[in-house]
Design an enzyme around this catalytic site. Structure first.
Site, mmCIF file in Angstrom:
data_model
loop_
_atom_site.group_PDB
_atom_site.id
_atom_site.type_symbol
_atom_site.label_atom_id
_atom_site.label_comp_id
_atom_site.label_asym_id
_atom_site.label_seq_id
_atom_site.Cartn_x
_atom_site.Cartn_y
_atom_site.Cartn_z
ATOM 1 N N GLY A 11 0.816 -1.219 0.000
ATOM 2 C CA GLY A 11 0.000 0.000 0.000
ATOM 3 C C GLY A 11 0.852 1.273 0.000
ATOM 4 N N TYR A 12 0.159 2.370 0.106
ATOM 5 C CA TYR A 12 0.803 3.694 -0.025
ATOM 6 C C TYR A 12 1.914 3.897 1.019
ATOM 7 C CZ TYR A 12 0.967 8.852 0.330
ATOM 8 O OH TYR A 12 1.368 10.156 0.408
ATOM 9 N N LYS A 85 -9.362 1.748 5.032
ATOM 10 C CA LYS A 85 -9.125 3.091 5.581
ATOM 11 C C LYS A 85 -10.076 4.185 5.110
ATOM 12 C CE LYS A 85 -5.958 4.628 2.008
ATOM 13 N NZ LYS A 85 -4.814 5.408 1.630
ATOM 14 N N SER A 125 -4.022 6.458 13.957
ATOM 15 C CA SER A 125 -4.385 7.647 13.189
ATOM 16 C C SER A 125 -4.766 8.778 14.141
ATOM 17 C CB SER A 125 -5.589 7.283 12.328
ATOM 18 O OG SER A 125 -6.210 8.434 11.839
ATOM 19 N N ALA A 126 -4.578 9.999 13.661
ATOM 20 C CA ALA A 126 -5.028 11.162 14.437
ATOM 21 C C ALA A 126 -6.541 11.155 14.612
ATOM 22 C CB ALA A 126 -4.603 12.437 13.728
ATOM 23 N N TYR A 149 -14.464 3.516 10.951
ATOM 24 C CA TYR A 149 -13.020 3.405 10.688
ATOM 25 C C TYR A 149 -12.233 3.867 11.923
ATOM 26 C CZ TYR A 149 -8.370 4.862 9.272
ATOM 27 O OH TYR A 149 -7.010 5.048 9.226
ATOM 28 N N LYS A 153 -9.726 1.765 14.808
ATOM 29 C CA LYS A 153 -8.372 2.111 15.265
ATOM 30 C C LYS A 153 -8.332 2.239 16.787
ATOM 31 C CE LYS A 153 -6.304 2.336 11.293
ATOM 32 N NZ LYS A 153 -5.286 1.346 10.937
ATOM 33 N N ASP A 295 -16.372 16.019 9.356
ATOM 34 C CA ASP A 295 -15.091 16.736 9.313
ATOM 35 C C ASP A 295 -14.953 17.664 10.514
ATOM 36 O OD1 ASP A 295 -13.995 15.650 7.077
ATOM 37 O OD2 ASP A 295 -14.264 17.399 5.780
HETATM 38 P P1 NAD Z 1 -3.401 1.519 1.716
HETATM 39 O O1 NAD Z 1 -4.814 1.090 1.481
HETATM 40 O O2 NAD Z 1 -2.640 2.070 0.581
HETATM 41 O O3 NAD Z 1 -2.565 0.298 2.343
HETATM 42 C C1 NAD Z 1 -3.151 -0.698 3.136
HETATM 43 C C2 NAD Z 1 -2.715 -2.037 2.549
HETATM 44 O O4 NAD Z 1 -3.266 -3.091 3.336
HETATM 45 C C3 NAD Z 1 -3.203 -2.231 1.112
HETATM 46 O O5 NAD Z 1 -2.114 -2.610 0.311
HETATM 47 C C4 NAD Z 1 -4.232 -3.352 1.227
HETATM 48 O O6 NAD Z 1 -4.256 -4.145 0.058
HETATM 49 C C5 NAD Z 1 -3.725 -4.101 2.464
HETATM 50 N N1 NAD Z 1 -4.754 -4.851 3.209
HETATM 51 C C6 NAD Z 1 -5.949 -4.403 3.660
HETATM 52 N N2 NAD Z 1 -6.581 -5.379 4.329
HETATM 53 C C7 NAD Z 1 -5.767 -6.465 4.316
HETATM 54 C C8 NAD Z 1 -5.863 -7.764 4.846
HETATM 55 N N3 NAD Z 1 -6.940 -8.180 5.507
HETATM 56 N N4 NAD Z 1 -4.834 -8.624 4.659
HETATM 57 C C9 NAD Z 1 -3.730 -8.224 3.973
HETATM 58 N N5 NAD Z 1 -3.586 -7.006 3.437
HETATM 59 C C10 NAD Z 1 -4.598 -6.131 3.606
HETATM 60 O O7 NAD Z 1 -3.431 2.544 2.930
HETATM 61 P P2 NAD Z 1 -2.272 3.454 3.538
HETATM 62 O O8 NAD Z 1 -2.646 4.867 3.304
HETATM 63 O O9 NAD Z 1 -0.950 2.965 3.102
HETATM 64 O O10 NAD Z 1 -2.511 3.164 5.078
HETATM 65 C C11 NAD Z 1 -1.756 2.194 5.800
HETATM 66 C C12 NAD Z 1 -2.280 2.142 7.222
HETATM 67 O O11 NAD Z 1 -2.177 3.436 7.806
HETATM 68 C C13 NAD Z 1 -3.749 1.741 7.329
HETATM 69 O O12 NAD Z 1 -3.904 0.920 8.466
HETATM 70 C C14 NAD Z 1 -4.470 3.065 7.550
HETATM 71 O O13 NAD Z 1 -5.651 2.904 8.265
HETATM 72 C C15 NAD Z 1 -3.427 3.840 8.353
HETATM 73 N N6 NAD Z 1 -3.579 5.297 8.220
HETATM 74 C C16 NAD Z 1 -3.602 5.867 6.978
HETATM 75 C C17 NAD Z 1 -3.791 7.250 6.864
HETATM 76 C C18 NAD Z 1 -3.853 7.904 5.502
HETATM 77 O O14 NAD Z 1 -4.398 9.017 5.410
HETATM 78 N N7 NAD Z 1 -3.319 7.305 4.450
HETATM 79 C C19 NAD Z 1 -3.918 8.048 8.011
HETATM 80 C C20 NAD Z 1 -3.874 7.445 9.259
HETATM 81 C C21 NAD Z 1 -3.692 6.047 9.344
HETATM 82 N N1 UFG Z 2 -11.208 18.280 1.544
HETATM 83 C C1 UFG Z 2 -11.823 19.096 0.606
HETATM 84 N N2 UFG Z 2 -12.137 18.545 -0.600
HETATM 85 C C2 UFG Z 2 -11.869 17.252 -0.933
HETATM 86 C C3 UFG Z 2 -11.229 16.433 0.039
HETATM 87 C C4 UFG Z 2 -10.918 16.976 1.274
HETATM 88 O O1 UFG Z 2 -12.105 20.263 0.864
HETATM 89 O O2 UFG Z 2 -12.179 16.821 -2.050
HETATM 90 C C5 UFG Z 2 -10.824 18.874 2.845
HETATM 91 C C6 UFG Z 2 -11.482 18.211 4.049
HETATM 92 O O3 UFG Z 2 -12.729 18.798 4.311
HETATM 93 C C7 UFG Z 2 -10.431 18.470 5.131
HETATM 94 C C8 UFG Z 2 -9.110 18.443 4.379
HETATM 95 O O4 UFG Z 2 -9.439 18.662 3.010
HETATM 96 O O5 UFG Z 2 -10.596 19.751 5.661
HETATM 97 C C9 UFG Z 2 -8.388 17.110 4.496
HETATM 98 O O6 UFG Z 2 -9.259 16.060 4.129
HETATM 99 P P1 UFG Z 2 -8.737 14.568 3.851
HETATM 100 O O7 UFG Z 2 -9.921 13.756 3.435
HETATM 101 O O8 UFG Z 2 -7.552 14.582 2.949
HETATM 102 O O9 UFG Z 2 -8.205 14.113 5.280
HETATM 103 P P2 UFG Z 2 -8.936 13.987 6.682
HETATM 104 O O10 UFG Z 2 -8.226 14.881 7.636
HETATM 105 O O11 UFG Z 2 -10.397 14.143 6.558
HETATM 106 O O12 UFG Z 2 -8.675 12.467 7.049
HETATM 107 C C10 UFG Z 2 -7.398 11.840 6.870
HETATM 108 C C11 UFG Z 2 -7.614 10.362 6.574
HETATM 109 C C12 UFG Z 2 -8.216 9.677 7.766
HETATM 110 C C13 UFG Z 2 -7.339 9.921 8.958
HETATM 111 C C14 UFG Z 2 -7.145 11.404 9.190
HETATM 112 C C15 UFG Z 2 -6.173 11.656 10.305
HETATM 113 O O13 UFG Z 2 -8.490 10.200 5.462
HETATM 114 O O14 UFG Z 2 -8.267 8.302 7.523
HETATM 115 O O15 UFG Z 2 -6.621 12.015 8.000
HETATM 116 O O16 UFG Z 2 -5.000 10.972 10.085
HETATM 117 F F1 UFG Z 2 -7.933 9.372 10.044
#
Ligand code: NAD
Ligand code: UFG
Length: 338
Positions: A11-12, A85, A125-126, A149, A153, A295
């Site tokens: 993943g990312y 996520k 996550s925050a 979600y 967490k 939000d």
């Molecule tokens: P992502 O979706 O790119 O990566 C998650 C990976 O987990 C994916 O490759 C998916 O295929 C794999 N996966 C999901 N369920 C699975 C399972 N049951 N078995 C095996 N693989 C599985 O997401 P990301 O942005 O890289 O996030 C990674 C972690 O960080 C996640 O737990 C997410 O909740 C957490 N997180 C992400 C953000 C964000 O904004 N990206 C913020 C806070 C926390």
């Molecule tokens: N926003 C827009 N337009 C869009 C998308 C987002 O205005 O098309 C705004 C939202 O309202 C927010 C800001 O951009 O004010 C950021 O939004 P994101 O969706 O990028 O991020 P969030 O803070 O809502 O949430 C993200 C992840 C959650 C995680 C959280 C804290 O999606 O999973 O950060 O880590 F929990």
């Protein structure tokens, strides 16, 4: 050498963390079911690092597969990214989220315990801070959840705390990410969301490249400098480095600890739009629409605990984040299979 198991490593955030681990000589094994990623991301890790990434396509809920993996590899630590996520999807499919995130983590921890592996870095996550009463957010703020979600967490954090209470040999890092953005500076790796992206940065970059016509700005009547939502955007490479510091800290028997991984600075939606316009030299047309349900107005970290305990600080600037996203987006307009 001891192996680091990376769940969700395709993943990312996981793939960027694989790069940092490989570059520091760690032996990495990725387990991912590819439900939200492409195996191509791991080819890119290999291209960047010149090393080989061992990959098992499978699910963290598959108990017999997990047992096999632990029996066949000298795993010393698990970095656990695997999870679903998307906040809005979690409201429609709460059971799928609890099943995948919570049950998956339980199966993983049970298998770890069965095999005497008790070092875990968990992707929190925050979002566990809910709507914070003040800013910046420190790790001792009250915790709450506003959607399934976030609750998954929070529940996992609580389960892990119970686990450590029952057996103090566990060392667990709860890494609370703020808003991960950015891409690898090579332009080879980045965020490749399925379908219509939910998060701000992928939306902005898709507008800049012409894949989407307009950005919806969710509300401009928040009590912030320009009325739009404020977040703590952190470069995914900085975040990845935070995991290396956490792994090293686990080796010193840290018990269970939470660390905020953020820059400590808030930027509004319009700040991000302007920064992207400057770097991409493309206009980002936007329209202010209603607030997105759930939000919050503003959210940013106090990252000093991570600095003091882990020696970790975020180094990349907003401009780095935006230029790296733009490089990734322009070189891979359709993501990994573009
Ligand atoms: P992502 O979706 O790119 O990566 C998650 C990976 O987990 C994916 O490759 C998916 O295929 C794999 N996966 C999901 N369920 C699975 C399972 N049951 N078995 C095996 N693989 C599985 O997401 P990301 O942005 O890289 O996030 C990674 C972690 O960080 C996640 O737990 C997410 O909740 C957490 N997180 C992400 C953000 C964000 O904004 N990206 C913020 C806070 C926390
Ligand atoms: N926003 C827009 N337009 C869009 C998308 C987002 O205005 O098309 C705004 C939202 O309202 C927010 C800001 O951009 O004010 C950021 O939004 P994101 O969706 O990028 O991020 P969030 O803070 O809502 O949430 C993200 C992840 C959650 C995680 C959280 C804290 O999606 O999973 O950060 O880590 F929990």
């Amino acid at each position: 050498m001891n192996v680091i198991l990376i769940t969700g490593g395709a993943g990312y955030i996981g793939s960027h963390t694989c790069v940092e681990l490989q570059e520091r000589g760690f032996d990495v094994l990725v387990l991912d079911n590819l439900c939200n990623s492409h195996a191509e991301s791991l080819n890119r890790v290999e291209q960047i690092t010149g090393g080989n990434v061992r990959f098992i396509e499978g699910d963290i809920r598959d108990r017999s597969l997990l047992a096999q993996i632990f029996q066949n590899n000298a795993i010393s630590c698990v970095v656990h990214f695997a999870g679903l996520k998307a906040v809005s999807e979690s409201c429609e499919l709460p059971l799928a989220y609890y099943e995948n995130n919570v049950s998956g983590t339980i199966t993983l921890c049970q298998t770890m315990a069965d095999n005497g592996v008790r070092n875990l870095v968990f992707s929190s996550s925050a979002t566990v801070y809910g709507n914070p009463a003040s800013l910046p957010i420190t790790e001792d703020f009250p915790l709450s959840a506003t959607n399934p979600y976030g609750r998954s967490k929070l529940v996992i954090e609580e389960i892990l705390a119970d686990l450590h209470k029952a057996d103090s040999r566990w060392n667990i890092a709860l890494l609370r990410y703020f808003n991960p953005v950015g891409a690898h500076p090579s332009g080879l790796m980045g965020e490749d969301p399925n379908g219509i992206p939910n998060n701000l940065m992928p939306c902005v970059s898709q507008v800049a490249i012409g894949k989407r016509k307009i950005l919806n700005v969710f509300g401009n009547d928040y009590p912030t400098s320009d009325g739009t939502g404020v977040r703590d955007y952190i470069h995914v490479q900085d975040l990845a480095c935070g995991h290396i510091c956490a792994i090293q800290r686990l080796d010193k028997n840290c018990g269970i600890q939470a660390w905020n991984l953020g820059v400590g600075q808030g930027h509004s939606v319009l700040d991000m739009v302007r920064a992207f316009e400057k770097v991409s030299e493309q206009p980002i047309p936007y329209e202010v629409v209603a607030r997105r349900p759930g939000d919050i107005a503003a959210c940013y970290a106090d990252p000093s605990k991570a600095r003091n305990d882990l020696g970790w600080v975020a180094k990349k600037s907003l401009e780095d984040m935006v230029s790296d996203v733009w490089r990734w987006q322009s070189q891979n307009p359709n993501g990994y299979y573009g």
